[in-house]
Design an enzyme around this catalytic site. Structure first.
Site, PDB file in Angstrom:
ATOM      1  N   TRP A   1      46.196  39.081  41.498  1.00  0.00           N
ATOM      2  CA  TRP A   1      46.466  38.619  42.491  1.00  0.00           C
ATOM      3  C   TRP A   1      47.349  37.283  42.562  1.00  0.00           C
ATOM      4  CZ3 TRP A   1      45.511  41.911  45.641  1.00  0.00           C
ATOM      5  CH2 TRP A   1      44.548  42.859  45.836  1.00  0.00           C
ATOM      6  N   ASP A  23      44.143  30.714  46.883  1.00  0.00           N
ATOM      7  CA  ASP A  23      43.562  31.879  47.455  1.00  0.00           C
ATOM      8  C   ASP A  23      42.135  32.035  47.107  1.00  0.00           C
ATOM      9  OD1 ASP A  23      42.849  34.415  47.831  1.00  0.00           O
ATOM     10  OD2 ASP A  23      44.237  35.273  46.677  1.00  0.00           O
ATOM     11  N   LYS A  25      35.575  39.950  51.292  1.00  0.00           N
ATOM     12  CA  LYS A  25      34.953  39.603  50.281  1.00  0.00           C
ATOM     13  C   LYS A  25      33.560  38.966  50.541  1.00  0.00           C
ATOM     14  CE  LYS A  25      38.303  41.544  47.858  1.00  0.00           C
ATOM     15  NZ  LYS A  25      39.478  40.971  47.490  1.00  0.00           N
TER      16      LYS A  25
HETATM   17  C1  LIG Z   1      41.146  41.073  47.452  1.00  0.00           C
HETATM   18  C2  LIG Z   1      41.859  40.191  47.135  1.00  0.00           C
HETATM   19  C3  LIG Z   1      43.220  39.902  47.751  1.00  0.00           C
HETATM   20  C4  LIG Z   1      43.744  40.707  48.572  1.00  0.00           C
HETATM   21  O1  LIG Z   1      43.393  40.693  49.930  1.00  0.00           O
HETATM   22  P1  LIG Z   1      43.912  41.698  51.098  1.00  0.00           P
HETATM   23  O2  LIG Z   1      42.909  41.041  52.176  1.00  0.00           O
HETATM   24  O3  LIG Z   1      43.614  43.161  50.874  1.00  0.00           O
HETATM   25  O4  LIG Z   1      45.337  41.647  51.211  1.00  0.00           O
HETATM   26  C5  LIG Z   1      43.897  38.607  47.375  1.00  0.00           C
HETATM   27  N1  LIG Z   1      43.415  37.608  46.575  1.00  0.00           N
HETATM   28  C6  LIG Z   1      42.047  38.025  46.067  1.00  0.00           C
HETATM   29  C7  LIG Z   1      41.612  36.697  45.339  1.00  0.00           C
HETATM   30  C8  LIG Z   1      41.488  39.052  45.975  1.00  0.00           C
HETATM   31  O5  LIG Z   1      40.199  38.906  45.840  1.00  0.00           O
END
Ligand SMILES: *Cc1c(COP(=O)(O)O)cnc(C)c1O
Length: 356
Positions: free
Chosen positions: A101, A168, A192
């Site tokens: 990511w 993030d 998540k």
């Molecule tokens: C799942 C995830 C993403 C991607 O998220 P989307 O909403 O599918 O774009 C980005 N960063 C992390 C840390 C993730 O776990």
């Protein structure tokens, strides 16, 4: 029978949140209409959006300097949106590369300005959190991925720096208390640890904006969404509502510090089961292990499919590791009940006794 859901994402939500969400789809709070068939400008939805914006401020003690937004496009859109809004052509975006990511965020930022990767754990397939690196003092921001969903690592403490961080937090938002004042932007895809896919929570320091000269399309400009309170256009009403239900659930359970304690005891049980059974191994050193995604492998590759079978037979779902890592991954987000952890641990111990 309801399964024990260890999926990495979209992931487990509290049972009562699902029940309430289902009921709002047919009749929202007894108003005789579905949540899905009322105007996003109606007083009912306005109240939902207001509370969904207020609760994160309360739970994370977000200072007045920061705004809370619900945006479309997933966390993946924040990879470019953050850089597009913050990174000037003669600026510098500093990035810590702790997994797939992060790597995606780095790739997207390069379209907008200079990027420096100040540290990376790629040399050991992202099994650790880098330490002891220099952060350039002229960086506009330092980007971190607080929890690495795929590799099972997590920043237990954030880097010591006076550079504002862009983080993030897709897979560990609301899992622990935070000093939000240290962050320029926090973003988290909802699916998540917060709600359904379809919205991304963004917490943003207003002073970070308005410093780049490029033209920014209206929908991709944070300022638009700040000015219009996340309702410039039709927001994803259902995902936002479910986020609100989860936020209420967190508040009801004593807030993020109580959630952190319960997460810690859940994670401890899972890692102890990995560590005491020589059939299993966690590739991540203790200090960098994620409280949200416990990654482990079997020492003997023949045990892999056998263990997966045993999990299936015991109603354990979503435990297979990411395709890029293999092995297993127990995602144990906020909503994961202790009884599911206990079932997993028992299955692991039992498997190790039989095959050890
Ligand atoms: C799942 C995830 C993403 C991607 O998220 P989307 O909403 O599918 O774009 C980005 N960063 C992390 C840390 C993730 O776990």
């Amino acid at each position: 029978m309801k399964k024990h859901n260890f999926s990495a994402g979209p992931a487990i939500l509290p049972a009562e949140v699902l029940t309430q969400a289902a009921s709002a789809v047919t009749d929202l709070d007894g108003i005789g209409l579905s949540l899905l068939e009322i105007s996003h400008r109606s007083p009912e939805f306005k109240a939902i959006l207001e509370e969904a914006t207020a609760l994160p401020k309360e739970l994370l003690h977000i200072p007045e300097t920061h705004e809370v937004l619900y945006l479309p496009g997933g966390a993946s859109s924040q990879f470019f949106m953050a850089a597009m809004n913050l990174l000037a052509e003669d600026g510098l975006g500093a990035y810590i590369d702790t997994g797939s990511w992060s790597a995606k965020a780095i790739k997207e930022a390069k379209a907008f300005g200079p990027v420096e990767v100040v540290a990376s754990s790629k040399d050991k397939n992202y099994t650790y959190i880098p330490k002891g690196y220099q952060i350039p003092q002229d960086a506009t921001y330092l980007h971190v991925t607080s929890n690495n969903t795929i590799f099972g690592t997590q920043f237990s403490a954030f880097p010591e720096t006076n550079i504002p961080m862009v983080a993030d937090m897709s897979s560990d938002i609301f899992s622990r208390p935070l000093d939000v004042s240290r962050f320029g932007i926090i973003y988290a895809g909802a699916q998540k640890n917060l709600g359904p896919a379809g919205t991304t929570l963004v917490i943003i320091h207003k002073d970070m904006l308005g410093k780049v000269k490029r033209a920014i399309p209206t929908m991709l400009n944070y300022q638009t969404h700040i000015d219009k309170g996340s309702a410039f256009n039709t927001p994803p009403v259902f995902p936002i509502y479910v986020c609100l239900l989860t936020l209420r659930w967190i508040a009801h359970h004593g807030g993020v510090s109580e959630i952190q304690k319960s997460n810690a005891s859940k994670a401890t049980k899972v890692y102890e089961a990995i560590d005491r059974n020589p059939l299993f191994r966690c590739p991540v050193p203790k200090e960098d292990r994620s409280q949200m995604n416990a990654v482990f492998v079997t020492q003997n590759s023949e045990h892999e499919s056998l263990f997966l079978e045993k999990c299936k037979a015991n109603n354990i779902s979503g435990i297979k590791g990411h395709r890029s890592v293999g092995g297993f991954r127990a995602s144990i987000y906020n909503a994961m009940p202790m009884e599911s952890i206990d079932v997993l641990v028992e299955v692991m111990d039992d498997f190790a006794n039989k095959h050890g």
